[in-house]
Scaffold this motif. Structure first.
Motif, PDB file in Angstrom:
ATOM      1  N   VAL A  18     -32.652  56.920 -20.023  1.00 49.97           N
ATOM      2  CA  VAL A  18     -33.373  58.183 -20.109  1.00 49.97           C
ATOM      3  C   VAL A  18     -33.685  58.597 -18.682  1.00 49.97           C
ATOM      4  CG1 VAL A  18     -35.517  59.282 -20.870  1.00 49.97           C
ATOM      5  CG2 VAL A  18     -34.371  57.625 -22.358  1.00 49.97           C
ATOM      6  N   VAL A  19     -33.333  59.820 -18.305  1.00 43.54           N
ATOM      7  CA  VAL A  19     -33.583  60.300 -16.942  1.00 43.54           C
ATOM      8  C   VAL A  19     -34.855  61.140 -16.933  1.00 43.54           C
ATOM      9  CG1 VAL A  19     -32.681  61.595 -14.987  1.00 43.54           C
ATOM     10  CG2 VAL A  19     -31.119  60.255 -16.423  1.00 43.54           C
ATOM     11  N   VAL A  20     -35.807  60.715 -16.125  1.00 49.24           N
ATOM     12  CA  VAL A  20     -37.064  61.423 -15.960  1.00 49.24           C
ATOM     13  C   VAL A  20     -37.306  61.549 -14.463  1.00 49.24           C
ATOM     14  CG1 VAL A  20     -39.556  61.383 -16.359  1.00 49.24           C
ATOM     15  CG2 VAL A  20     -38.001  60.517 -18.117  1.00 49.24           C
ATOM     16  N   GLU A  21     -37.486  62.790 -14.011  1.00 47.90           N
ATOM     17  CA  GLU A  21     -37.734  63.073 -12.592  1.00 47.90           C
ATOM     18  C   GLU A  21     -36.673  62.430 -11.704  1.00 47.90           C
ATOM     19  OE1 GLU A  21     -41.854  61.740 -12.274  1.00 47.90           O
ATOM     20  OE2 GLU A  21     -42.527  63.817 -12.552  1.00 47.90           O
ATOM     21  N   GLY A  22     -35.417  62.440 -12.161  1.00 48.87           N
ATOM     22  CA  GLY A  22     -34.309  61.923 -11.370  1.00 48.87           C
ATOM     23  C   GLY A  22     -34.133  60.414 -11.407  1.00 48.87           C
ATOM     24  N   ASN A  23     -34.970  59.717 -12.158  1.00 47.46           N
ATOM     25  CA  ASN A  23     -34.888  58.259 -12.259  1.00 47.46           C
ATOM     26  C   ASN A  23     -34.340  57.851 -13.618  1.00 47.46           C
ATOM     27  OD1 ASN A  23     -36.252  57.492  -9.707  1.00 47.46           O
ATOM     28  ND2 ASN A  23     -37.962  58.569 -10.654  1.00 47.46           N
ATOM     29  N   HIS A  24     -33.384  56.920 -13.605  1.00 44.74           N
ATOM     30  CA  HIS A  24     -32.855  56.364 -14.850  1.00 44.74           C
ATOM     31  C   HIS A  24     -33.792  55.271 -15.338  1.00 44.74           C
ATOM     32  CE1 HIS A  24     -28.781  58.102 -15.226  1.00 44.74           C
ATOM     33  NE2 HIS A  24     -28.905  58.266 -13.918  1.00 44.74           N
ATOM     34  N   TYR A  25     -34.266  55.411 -16.554  1.00 43.52           N
ATOM     35  CA  TYR A  25     -35.077  54.380 -17.203  1.00 43.52           C
ATOM     36  C   TYR A  25     -34.173  53.611 -18.160  1.00 43.52           C
ATOM     37  CZ  TYR A  25     -39.456  56.263 -15.395  1.00 43.52           C
ATOM     38  OH  TYR A  25     -40.478  56.665 -14.569  1.00 43.52           O
ATOM     39  N   PHE A  26     -34.010  52.326 -17.888  1.00 41.00           N
ATOM     40  CA  PHE A  26     -33.149  51.447 -18.661  1.00 41.00           C
ATOM     41  C   PHE A  26     -33.945  50.772 -19.776  1.00 41.00           C
ATOM     42  CE2 PHE A  26     -31.021  51.884 -14.680  1.00 41.00           C
ATOM     43  CZ  PHE A  26     -29.671  51.579 -14.871  1.00 41.00           C
ATOM     44  N   PRO A  27     -33.340  50.585 -20.949  1.00 43.93           N
ATOM     45  CA  PRO A  27     -34.034  49.788 -21.970  1.00 43.93           C
ATOM     46  C   PRO A  27     -34.302  48.389 -21.425  1.00 43.93           C
ATOM     47  CG  PRO A  27     -32.026  50.784 -22.855  1.00 43.93           C
ATOM     48  CD  PRO A  27     -32.014  51.018 -21.378  1.00 43.93           C
ATOM     49  N   VAL A  28     -35.470  47.859 -21.702  1.00 45.52           N
ATOM     50  CA  VAL A  28     -35.826  46.546 -21.160  1.00 45.52           C
ATOM     51  C   VAL A  28     -34.814  45.481 -21.587  1.00 45.52           C
ATOM     52  CG1 VAL A  28     -37.427  45.867 -23.001  1.00 45.52           C
ATOM     53  CG2 VAL A  28     -37.784  45.055 -20.663  1.00 45.52           C
ATOM     54  N   GLU A  29     -34.193  45.656 -22.741  1.00 47.69           N
ATOM     55  CA  GLU A  29     -33.203  44.681 -23.216  1.00 47.69           C
ATOM     56  C   GLU A  29     -31.946  44.653 -22.342  1.00 47.69           C
ATOM     57  OE1 GLU A  29     -33.986  47.448 -25.337  1.00 47.69           O
ATOM     58  OE2 GLU A  29     -35.785  46.430 -26.051  1.00 47.69           O
ATOM     59  N   SER A  30     -31.723  45.695 -21.559  1.00 44.48           N
ATOM     60  CA  SER A  30     -30.522  45.767 -20.721  1.00 44.48           C
ATOM     61  C   SER A  30     -30.727  45.167 -19.334  1.00 44.48           C
ATOM     62  CB  SER A  30     -30.077  47.227 -20.580  1.00 44.48           C
ATOM     63  OG  SER A  30     -30.981  47.961 -19.765  1.00 44.48           O
ATOM     64  N   VAL A  31     -31.937  44.712 -19.051  1.00 38.97           N
ATOM     65  CA  VAL A  31     -32.283  44.187 -17.730  1.00 38.97           C
ATOM     66  C   VAL A  31     -32.123  42.667 -17.722  1.00 38.97           C
ATOM     67  CG1 VAL A  31     -34.107  44.005 -15.995  1.00 38.97           C
ATOM     68  CG2 VAL A  31     -33.911  46.068 -17.383  1.00 38.97           C
ATOM     69  N   ARG A  32     -31.542  42.158 -16.659  1.00 39.92           N
ATOM     70  CA  ARG A  32     -31.407  40.702 -16.500  1.00 39.92           C
ATOM     71  C   ARG A  32     -32.747  40.152 -16.019  1.00 39.92           C
ATOM     72  NH1 ARG A  32     -26.048  39.307 -13.439  1.00 39.92           N
ATOM     73  NH2 ARG A  32     -26.774  37.225 -14.023  1.00 39.92           N
ATOM     74  N   VAL A  33     -33.538  39.714 -16.983  1.00 38.99           N
ATOM     75  CA  VAL A  33     -34.925  39.326 -16.713  1.00 38.99           C
ATOM     76  C   VAL A  33     -35.045  38.132 -15.778  1.00 38.99           C
ATOM     77  CG1 VAL A  33     -35.826  40.334 -18.844  1.00 38.99           C
ATOM     78  CG2 VAL A  33     -35.074  37.960 -18.830  1.00 38.99           C
ATOM     79  N   GLU A  34     -33.976  37.370 -15.607  1.00 35.87           N
ATOM     80  CA  GLU A  34     -34.062  36.226 -14.689  1.00 35.87           C
ATOM     81  C   GLU A  34     -34.283  36.663 -13.242  1.00 35.87           C
ATOM     82  OE1 GLU A  34     -29.505  36.804 -15.259  1.00 35.87           O
ATOM     83  OE2 GLU A  34     -31.320  37.081 -16.435  1.00 35.87           O
ATOM     84  N   PHE A  35     -34.060  37.959 -12.947  1.00 38.26           N
ATOM     85  CA  PHE A  35     -34.266  38.470 -11.591  1.00 38.26           C
ATOM     86  C   PHE A  35     -35.647  39.106 -11.394  1.00 38.26           C
ATOM     87  CE2 PHE A  35     -29.492  39.039 -11.928  1.00 38.26           C
ATOM     88  CZ  PHE A  35     -29.204  37.898 -11.214  1.00 38.26           C
ATOM     89  N   LEU A  36     -36.437  39.229 -12.457  1.00 39.86           N
ATOM     90  CA  LEU A  36     -37.736  39.891 -12.376  1.00 39.86           C
ATOM     91  C   LEU A  36     -38.855  38.899 -12.084  1.00 39.86           C
ATOM     92  CD1 LEU A  36     -37.584  42.284 -15.469  1.00 39.86           C
ATOM     93  CD2 LEU A  36     -36.908  42.766 -13.101  1.00 39.86           C
ATOM     94  N   ARG A  37     -39.743  39.298 -11.188  1.00 39.02           N
ATOM     95  CA  ARG A  37     -40.938  38.520 -10.875  1.00 39.02           C
ATOM     96  C   ARG A  37     -42.146  39.447 -11.043  1.00 39.02           C
ATOM     97  NH1 ARG A  37     -37.436  35.714 -11.538  1.00 39.02           N
ATOM     98  NH2 ARG A  37     -36.427  34.215 -10.168  1.00 39.02           N
ATOM     99  N   PRO A  38     -43.144  39.043 -11.811  1.00 35.69           N
ATOM    100  CA  PRO A  38     -44.322  39.910 -12.013  1.00 35.69           C
ATOM    101  C   PRO A  38     -45.000  40.262 -10.691  1.00 35.69           C
ATOM    102  CG  PRO A  38     -44.372  38.048 -13.514  1.00 35.69           C
ATOM    103  CD  PRO A  38     -43.256  37.780 -12.527  1.00 35.69           C
ATOM    104  N   SER A  39     -45.533  41.465 -10.656  1.00 32.54           N
ATOM    105  CA  SER A  39     -46.276  41.951  -9.488  1.00 32.54           C
ATOM    106  C   SER A  39     -47.656  42.400  -9.958  1.00 32.54           C
ATOM    107  CB  SER A  39     -45.524  43.120  -8.849  1.00 32.54           C
ATOM    108  OG  SER A  39     -46.324  43.751  -7.878  1.00 32.54           O
ATOM    109  N   ASP A  40     -48.632  42.317  -9.087  1.00 31.83           N
ATOM    110  CA  ASP A  40     -49.972  42.811  -9.402  1.00 31.83           C
ATOM    111  C   ASP A  40     -50.127  44.297  -9.102  1.00 31.83           C
ATOM    112  OD1 ASP A  40     -50.877  40.312 -10.232  1.00 31.83           O
ATOM    113  OD2 ASP A  40     -51.478  39.738  -8.201  1.00 31.83           O
ATOM    114  N   THR A  41     -49.096  44.923  -8.554  1.00 28.20           N
ATOM    115  CA  THR A  41     -49.166  46.331  -8.158  1.00 28.20           C
ATOM    116  C   THR A  41     -49.219  47.246  -9.379  1.00 28.20           C
ATOM    117  OG1 THR A  41     -47.919  45.863  -6.146  1.00 28.20           O
ATOM    118  CG2 THR A  41     -47.983  48.165  -6.867  1.00 28.20           C
ATOM    119  N   THR A  42     -50.069  48.260  -9.297  1.00 25.10           N
ATOM    120  CA  THR A  42     -50.103  49.346 -10.281  1.00 25.10           C
ATOM    121  C   THR A  42     -50.259  50.659  -9.529  1.00 25.10           C
ATOM    122  OG1 THR A  42     -52.498  49.225 -10.589  1.00 25.10           O
ATOM    123  CG2 THR A  42     -51.144  47.937 -12.124  1.00 25.10           C
ATOM    124  N   THR A  43     -49.751  51.719 -10.128  1.00 21.50           N
ATOM    125  CA  THR A  43     -49.963  53.070  -9.618  1.00 21.50           C
ATOM    126  C   THR A  43     -50.242  53.957 -10.822  1.00 21.50           C
ATOM    127  OG1 THR A  43     -47.597  53.583  -9.688  1.00 21.50           O
ATOM    128  CG2 THR A  43     -48.474  52.808  -7.575  1.00 21.50           C
TER     129      THR A  43
END
Length: 94
Positions: A18-43
């Motif tokens: 889904v493209v919102v404001e020029g950014n592609h939002y991928f379904p979470v199921e399509s992401v290789r979660v082994e590369f993700l590390r939680p962050s404390d950052t919020t905006t």
């Protein structure tokens, strides 16, 4: 097929972004979660809500806060629920 790559490695791939404001939002199921590390950052986005972040960790390289998502988006941004987007040098190709 839309692909997200960082450090030459595919970190997400989907035919359903889904493209919102020029950014592609991928379904979470399509992401290789082994590369993700939680962050404390919020905006906060005025119309989407509070964004949370992950850092990418690929082949010993870290890209801080390169992935964001809205766990509980505002009603007008409901289309991004359950999806993540990328920035900070992550290459998106269609």
């Amino acid at each position: 097929m839309t692909t997200a790559r960082w450090q030459g490695t595919v970190v997400a791939e989907s035919e359903d972004t889904v493209v919102v404001e020029g950014n592609h939002y991928f379904p979470v199921e399509s992401v290789r979660v082994e590369f993700l590390r939680p962050s404390d950052t919020t905006t906060v986005c005025g119309w989407k809500g509070t964004a949370n972040y992950y850092s990418l960790d690929v082949a010993g390289h870290t890209n801080p806060d390169a992935v964001w998502y809205y766990a509980d988006p505002k009603p007008e941004a409901e289309q991004v629920r359950g999806r993540v987007a990328f920035w900070h040098g992550v290459e998106i190709t269609e």
